[in-house]
Design an enzyme around this catalytic site. Structure first.
Site, PDB file in Angstrom:
ATOM      1  N   GLU A  36      -5.538  -5.405  10.256  1.00 14.63           N
ATOM      2  CA  GLU A  36      -4.515  -4.395  10.501  1.00 14.63           C
ATOM      3  C   GLU A  36      -4.819  -3.674  11.809  1.00 14.63           C
ATOM      4  O   GLU A  36      -5.614  -2.713  11.812  1.00 14.63           O
ATOM      5  CB  GLU A  36      -4.491  -3.375   9.362  1.00 14.63           C
ATOM      6  N   GLY A  73       2.332   1.769  10.803  1.00 19.15           N
ATOM      7  CA  GLY A  73       3.292   2.862  10.727  1.00 19.15           C
ATOM      8  C   GLY A  73       4.000   3.164  12.033  1.00 19.15           C
ATOM      9  O   GLY A  73       4.632   4.208  12.173  1.00 19.15           O
ATOM     10  N   ASN A  83       0.872  -1.177   0.000  1.00 23.08           N
ATOM     11  CA  ASN A  83       0.000   0.000   0.000  1.00 23.08           C
ATOM     12  C   ASN A  83       0.904   1.222   0.000  1.00 23.08           C
ATOM     13  O   ASN A  83       1.544   1.522   1.006  1.00 23.08           O
ATOM     14  CB  ASN A  83      -0.888  -0.035   1.255  1.00 23.08           C
ATOM     15  N   TRP A  84       0.928   1.905  -1.127  1.00 22.81           N
ATOM     16  CA  TRP A  84       1.867   3.023  -1.264  1.00 22.81           C
ATOM     17  C   TRP A  84       1.367   4.313  -0.635  1.00 22.81           C
ATOM     18  O   TRP A  84       2.094   5.300  -0.568  1.00 22.81           O
ATOM     19  CB  TRP A  84       2.188   3.251  -2.744  1.00 22.81           C
ATOM     20  N   LYS A  85       0.089   4.357  -0.276  1.00 20.88           N
ATOM     21  CA  LYS A  85      -0.481   5.583   0.299  1.00 20.88           C
ATOM     22  C   LYS A  85      -0.177   6.773  -0.632  1.00 20.88           C
ATOM     23  O   LYS A  85      -0.181   6.592  -1.851  1.00 20.88           O
ATOM     24  CB  LYS A  85       0.047   5.784   1.729  1.00 20.88           C
ATOM     25  N   GLY A 119       2.811  -1.426   4.287  1.00 20.90           N
ATOM     26  CA  GLY A 119       2.870  -0.004   3.982  1.00 20.90           C
ATOM     27  C   GLY A 119       4.295   0.446   3.753  1.00 20.90           C
ATOM     28  O   GLY A 119       4.838   0.310   2.653  1.00 20.90           O
ATOM     29  N   HIS A 160      -9.486   0.867   4.954  1.00 17.76           N
ATOM     30  CA  HIS A 160      -8.202   1.104   5.623  1.00 17.76           C
ATOM     31  C   HIS A 160      -8.409   2.072   6.792  1.00 17.76           C
ATOM     32  O   HIS A 160      -9.203   3.011   6.706  1.00 17.76           O
ATOM     33  CB  HIS A 160      -7.188   1.676   4.627  1.00 17.76           C
ATOM     34  N   GLU A 169      -6.755   4.475   7.869  1.00 21.02           N
ATOM     35  CA  GLU A 169      -6.521   5.894   7.587  1.00 21.02           C
ATOM     36  C   GLU A 169      -7.760   6.524   6.936  1.00 21.02           C
ATOM     37  O   GLU A 169      -8.061   7.701   7.164  1.00 21.02           O
ATOM     38  CB  GLU A 169      -5.268   6.075   6.717  1.00 21.02           C
ATOM     39  N   SER A 177       3.252  -2.619  10.350  1.00 23.74           N
ATOM     40  CA  SER A 177       4.696  -2.665  10.626  1.00 23.74           C
ATOM     41  C   SER A 177       5.372  -3.973  10.208  1.00 23.74           C
ATOM     42  O   SER A 177       6.284  -4.450  10.877  1.00 23.74           O
ATOM     43  CB  SER A 177       4.977  -2.372  12.108  1.00 23.74           C
TER      44      SER A 177
HETATM   45  P1  PGA Z   1       2.814  -0.118   7.661  1.00 16.05           P
HETATM   46  O1  PGA Z   1       1.373   0.185   7.017  1.00 16.05           O
HETATM   47  O2  PGA Z   1       3.315  -1.395   7.044  1.00 16.05           O
HETATM   48  O3  PGA Z   1       3.639   1.062   7.333  1.00 16.05           O
HETATM   49  O4  PGA Z   1       2.583  -0.284   9.136  1.00 16.05           O
HETATM   50  C1  PGA Z   1       0.444  -0.838   6.765  1.00 16.05           C
HETATM   51  C2  PGA Z   1      -0.771  -0.282   6.102  1.00 16.05           C
HETATM   52  O5  PGA Z   1      -1.148   0.860   6.364  1.00 16.05           O
HETATM   53  O6  PGA Z   1      -1.431  -0.964   5.288  1.00 16.05           O
END
Ligand code: PGA
Length: 247
Positions: A167, A173, A13-15, A226, A97, A99, A205
């Protein structure tokens, strides 16, 4: 213990990161690892990159989106529909997600509408659920995962286009991944709730050091990554772990 399903899924997931030239270089760099791996490798990229990365894509990576609107079309300035994503070459979309839930106030009901629209239009979905730190502290992990899963999948009988992702919000993150035991228990719960052969990915993470541990678990069918998916070395290393698993 549940029997491990065959093809692991490694999803990135590149955000809101990378430009197109960076993305193209990244894809070239990970292509050997993708080709050598028995896993399905997916990348949820920013909208503007879906079409250029999907055209003449010989990397073996499946390109998808990170969000979409639940309507077929309409006067929704700045939004994008499932059909537009498909048109651009997206093969899947990430929905639910944390976020999106946290910063864009997406509710279970809205996520449910988006999932329905995506699968009606033929788009695969990675549907994310997970509890916050406060919810875990208060002993609400099961309840939160159950309600997010049930409400997100309400009225959907055919789950063949759906992959779930567990998640925990506190692990995203933060560098603080869930323990294999906690992740495994949450996966078991989700699989029991769904009672169908739906794959469940772990995310939060994940890095090249801890990925193998998760991949070994019978309940964990793959990873949603991520920050470690932004670096081609790290992502290729994680993909390569799935080749080793098969040996
Ligand atoms: P992360 O993010 O691997 O940086 O913890 C995971 C995600 O948001 O899908």
């Amino acid at each position: 213990m549940a029997k491990k399903m065959k093809t692991p899924i490694i999803a990135g997931n590149w955000k809101m990161y990378k430009t197109l030239p960076e993305a193209q270089t990244f894809l070239k760099e990970i292509t050997p690892a993708v080709k050598a791996s028995p896993s399905e490798v997916l990348l949820a990229v920013p909208f503007t990159m879906i079409q250029p990365l999907s055209q003449n894509n010989d990397s073996g990576v499946i390109i998808g989106a990170q969000n979409m609107n639940d309507a077929v079309e309409g006067a929704f300035t700045g939004e994008i529909s499932a059909r537009m994503l498909i048109d651009a070459g997206a093969k899947f979309v990430l929905l639910g997600h944390s976020e999106r839930r946290q910063y864009f106030k997406e509710t279970n009901d809205l996520i449910n509408k988006k999932i329905k629209r995506a699968i009606q239009d033929g788009l695969r979905v990675i549907f994310c659920v997970g509890e916050t730190f406060a919810e875990r502290e208060e002993g609400q992990t099961e309840e939160v995962i159950s309600s997010q899963s049930k409400e997100g999948l309400l009225g959907i009988d055919d789950l063949s286009l759906i992959t779930m992702a567990y998640e925990p919000v506190w692990a995203i993150g933060t560098g603080l991944a869930a323990s294999k035991k906690d992740a495994s228990e949450a996966h078991h719960l989700i699989k029991n709730l769904i009672k169908e052969q739906v794959k469940v990915l772990y995310g939060g993470s994940v890095n090249p050091e801890n990925a193998a541990n998760f991949l070994k678990d019978d309940e964990i069918d793959g990873l949603l990554i991520g920050s470690a998916s932004l670096n081609s070395d790290n992502f290729a290393k994680i993909i390569a772990l799935t080749s080793e698993e098969k040996k």
